[in-house]
Design a protein around this motif. Structure first.
Motif, PDB file in Angstrom:
ATOM      1  N   ASN A  53     -11.463  38.477 -76.087  1.00  0.00           N
ATOM      2  CA  ASN A  53     -10.841  39.594 -75.163  1.00  0.00           C
ATOM      3  C   ASN A  53     -11.024  40.173 -74.255  1.00  0.00           C
ATOM      4  OD1 ASN A  53      -8.587  37.485 -76.545  1.00  0.00           O
ATOM      5  ND2 ASN A  53      -9.090  39.342 -78.613  1.00  0.00           N
ATOM      6  N   VAL A  54     -12.689  40.728 -74.215  1.00  0.00           N
ATOM      7  CA  VAL A  54     -13.312  41.099 -74.148  1.00  0.00           C
ATOM      8  C   VAL A  54     -14.206  41.161 -72.853  1.00  0.00           C
ATOM      9  CG1 VAL A  54     -15.267  43.621 -74.171  1.00  0.00           C
ATOM     10  CG2 VAL A  54     -13.234  43.116 -75.716  1.00  0.00           C
ATOM     11  N   THR A  55     -14.021  41.529 -71.251  1.00  0.00           N
ATOM     12  CA  THR A  55     -15.256  40.962 -70.349  1.00  0.00           C
ATOM     13  C   THR A  55     -16.704  41.872 -70.071  1.00  0.00           C
ATOM     14  OG1 THR A  55     -13.800  41.400 -68.904  1.00  0.00           O
ATOM     15  CG2 THR A  55     -13.111  39.402 -69.364  1.00  0.00           C
ATOM     16  N   THR A  56     -16.583  42.905 -70.399  1.00  0.00           N
ATOM     17  CA  THR A  56     -17.270  43.880 -69.472  1.00  0.00           C
ATOM     18  C   THR A  56     -17.033  44.626 -70.821  1.00  0.00           C
ATOM     19  OG1 THR A  56     -16.438  43.379 -67.256  1.00  0.00           O
ATOM     20  CG2 THR A  56     -17.867  44.975 -67.926  1.00  0.00           C
ATOM     21  N   VAL A  57     -18.293  45.448 -70.572  1.00  0.00           N
ATOM     22  CA  VAL A  57     -18.900  47.143 -71.854  1.00  0.00           C
ATOM     23  C   VAL A  57     -20.105  47.302 -71.139  1.00  0.00           C
ATOM     24  CG1 VAL A  57     -19.555  47.196 -74.083  1.00  0.00           C
ATOM     25  CG2 VAL A  57     -18.305  45.753 -73.754  1.00  0.00           C
ATOM     26  N   GLU A  58     -20.249  48.519 -70.439  1.00  0.00           N
ATOM     27  CA  GLU A  58     -20.416  49.002 -69.603  1.00  0.00           C
ATOM     28  C   GLU A  58     -21.143  50.822 -70.813  1.00  0.00           C
ATOM     29  OE1 GLU A  58     -19.000  50.893 -67.000  1.00  0.00           O
ATOM     30  OE2 GLU A  58     -19.418  48.813 -65.333  1.00  0.00           O
ATOM     31  N   PHE A  59     -22.112  50.858 -70.715  1.00  0.00           N
ATOM     32  CA  PHE A  59     -22.910  52.102 -71.583  1.00  0.00           C
ATOM     33  C   PHE A  59     -24.345  52.654 -70.938  1.00  0.00           C
ATOM     34  CE2 PHE A  59     -24.645  48.131 -73.692  1.00  0.00           C
ATOM     35  CZ  PHE A  59     -26.125  48.400 -73.977  1.00  0.00           C
ATOM     36  N   GLU A  60     -24.981  53.617 -71.712  1.00  0.00           N
ATOM     37  CA  GLU A  60     -25.859  53.851 -71.074  1.00  0.00           C
ATOM     38  C   GLU A  60     -26.912  54.056 -72.425  1.00  0.00           C
ATOM     39  OE1 GLU A  60     -27.621  59.086 -69.564  1.00  0.00           O
ATOM     40  OE2 GLU A  60     -25.861  56.980 -68.492  1.00  0.00           O
ATOM     41  N   TYR A  61     -28.150  53.530 -72.007  1.00  0.00           N
ATOM     42  CA  TYR A  61     -29.106  53.592 -72.598  1.00  0.00           C
ATOM     43  C   TYR A  61     -30.604  54.398 -72.934  1.00  0.00           C
ATOM     44  CZ  TYR A  61     -32.720  51.558 -74.975  1.00  0.00           C
ATOM     45  OH  TYR A  61     -34.058  52.136 -76.492  1.00  0.00           O
ATOM     46  N   HIS A  62     -30.589  55.487 -72.629  1.00  0.00           N
ATOM     47  CA  HIS A  62     -32.142  55.939 -72.411  1.00  0.00           C
ATOM     48  C   HIS A  62     -31.682  55.956 -71.086  1.00  0.00           C
ATOM     49  CE1 HIS A  62     -35.623  57.760 -74.263  1.00  0.00           C
ATOM     50  NE2 HIS A  62     -36.224  57.387 -73.301  1.00  0.00           N
ATOM     51  N   GLY A  63     -30.631  56.926 -70.173  1.00  0.00           N
ATOM     52  CA  GLY A  63     -30.843  57.472 -68.565  1.00  0.00           C
ATOM     53  C   GLY A  63     -30.606  55.739 -68.424  1.00  0.00           C
ATOM     54  N   THR A  64     -30.123  54.816 -68.824  1.00  0.00           N
ATOM     55  CA  THR A  64     -30.183  53.505 -67.658  1.00  0.00           C
ATOM     56  C   THR A  64     -29.226  52.957 -67.828  1.00  0.00           C
ATOM     57  OG1 THR A  64     -32.198  52.970 -68.495  1.00  0.00           O
ATOM     58  CG2 THR A  64     -31.388  50.647 -67.454  1.00  0.00           C
ATOM     59  N   ALA A  65     -27.814  52.621 -66.766  1.00  0.00           N
ATOM     60  CA  ALA A  65     -27.312  52.204 -66.944  1.00  0.00           C
ATOM     61  C   ALA A  65     -27.589  50.046 -66.717  1.00  0.00           C
ATOM     62  CB  ALA A  65     -25.949  52.263 -65.774  1.00  0.00           C
ATOM     63  N   VAL A  66     -26.411  50.338 -68.481  1.00  0.00           N
ATOM     64  CA  VAL A  66     -26.350  48.846 -68.905  1.00  0.00           C
ATOM     65  C   VAL A  66     -24.591  48.110 -68.951  1.00  0.00           C
ATOM     66  CG1 VAL A  66     -26.456  47.188 -70.740  1.00  0.00           C
ATOM     67  CG2 VAL A  66     -28.086  49.590 -70.710  1.00  0.00           C
ATOM     68  N   THR A  67     -24.261  47.668 -68.289  1.00  0.00           N
ATOM     69  CA  THR A  67     -22.951  46.239 -68.217  1.00  0.00           C
ATOM     70  C   THR A  67     -23.032  45.805 -68.228  1.00  0.00           C
ATOM     71  OG1 THR A  67     -22.413  47.833 -66.305  1.00  0.00           O
ATOM     72  CG2 THR A  67     -21.368  45.659 -65.946  1.00  0.00           C
ATOM     73  N   VAL A  68     -22.435  44.944 -69.397  1.00  0.00           N
ATOM     74  CA  VAL A  68     -22.868  43.329 -70.008  1.00  0.00           C
ATOM     75  C   VAL A  68     -21.283  42.464 -69.990  1.00  0.00           C
ATOM     76  CG1 VAL A  68     -23.120  42.309 -72.332  1.00  0.00           C
ATOM     77  CG2 VAL A  68     -24.067  44.728 -72.155  1.00  0.00           C
ATOM     78  N   ARG A  69     -21.567  41.796 -69.721  1.00  0.00           N
ATOM     79  CA  ARG A  69     -20.481  40.784 -68.825  1.00  0.00           C
ATOM     80  C   ARG A  69     -20.960  39.477 -69.626  1.00  0.00           C
ATOM     81  NH1 ARG A  69     -21.786  43.067 -63.965  1.00  0.00           N
ATOM     82  NH2 ARG A  69     -20.384  44.403 -63.609  1.00  0.00           N
ATOM     83  N   GLU A  70     -19.884  38.097 -70.063  1.00  0.00           N
ATOM     84  CA  GLU A  70     -19.902  36.991 -70.523  1.00  0.00           C
ATOM     85  C   GLU A  70     -21.133  36.535 -69.833  1.00  0.00           C
ATOM     86  OE1 GLU A  70     -16.613  34.850 -71.333  1.00  0.00           O
ATOM     87  OE2 GLU A  70     -14.969  36.989 -71.203  1.00  0.00           O
ATOM     88  N   ASP A  71     -21.223  36.689 -68.568  1.00  0.00           N
ATOM     89  CA  ASP A  71     -22.318  35.350 -68.091  1.00  0.00           C
ATOM     90  C   ASP A  71     -23.658  36.155 -67.474  1.00  0.00           C
ATOM     91  OD1 ASP A  71     -20.762  37.113 -66.332  1.00  0.00           O
ATOM     92  OD2 ASP A  71     -20.949  35.019 -64.989  1.00  0.00           O
ATOM     93  N   GLU A  72     -23.485  37.993 -67.359  1.00  0.00           N
ATOM     94  CA  GLU A  72     -25.028  38.377 -66.892  1.00  0.00           C
ATOM     95  C   GLU A  72     -25.144  39.939 -67.957  1.00  0.00           C
ATOM     96  OE1 GLU A  72     -24.676  39.266 -62.694  1.00  0.00           O
ATOM     97  OE2 GLU A  72     -22.693  40.529 -63.488  1.00  0.00           O
ATOM     98  N   ILE A  73     -26.270  40.459 -67.114  1.00  0.00           N
ATOM     99  CA  ILE A  73     -26.221  41.800 -68.423  1.00  0.00           C
ATOM    100  C   ILE A  73     -26.757  41.959 -67.155  1.00  0.00           C
ATOM    101  CG2 ILE A  73     -28.282  43.579 -69.325  1.00  0.00           C
ATOM    102  CD1 ILE A  73     -27.427  40.861 -71.489  1.00  0.00           C
ATOM    103  N   VAL A  74     -26.952  43.854 -66.775  1.00  0.00           N
ATOM    104  CA  VAL A  74     -27.081  44.851 -65.059  1.00  0.00           C
ATOM    105  C   VAL A  74     -27.758  45.694 -66.267  1.00  0.00           C
ATOM    106  CG1 VAL A  74     -26.109  45.568 -62.634  1.00  0.00           C
ATOM    107  CG2 VAL A  74     -25.403  43.349 -63.991  1.00  0.00           C
TER     108      VAL A  74
END
Length: 82
Positions: A53-74
């Motif tokens: 049901n979830v396709t994207t999650v975004e959060f910040e880790y220690h000043g770093t932008a992280v985007t998680v998708r089913e097929d990649e992590i940015v």
């Protein structure tokens, strides 16, 4: 003869994230500080992506932008494939 070796479970999304973050800052994954589990609930993240049901999650880790998708992590604009 049947192959009796156990089948491997696919890596958890949280494992991919730790590996991508460690690669982005060029350190061993166990050396990430603070540990990723101090920033985001990894079990919940894994369950969200396992639900379909979830396709994207975004959060910040220690000043770093992280985007998680089913097929990649940015991580800060650089894409990592699981």
């Amino acid at each position: 003869m049947l192959d009796a070796s156990p089948s491997e479970d696919p890596p958890r999304p949280s494992t991919w994230i730790v590996e991508a973050l460690a690669d982005a800052v060029d350190i061993d994954p166990v050396a990430l500080h603070p540990p990723l589990y101090d920033v985001i609930d990894l079990d919940t993240l894994d369950r969200l992506f396992g639900s379909g049901n979830v396709t994207t999650v975004e959060f910040e880790y220690h000043g770093t932008a992280v985007t998680v998708r089913e097929d990649e992590i940015v991580v800060d604009g650089t894409a990592y494939e699981p």
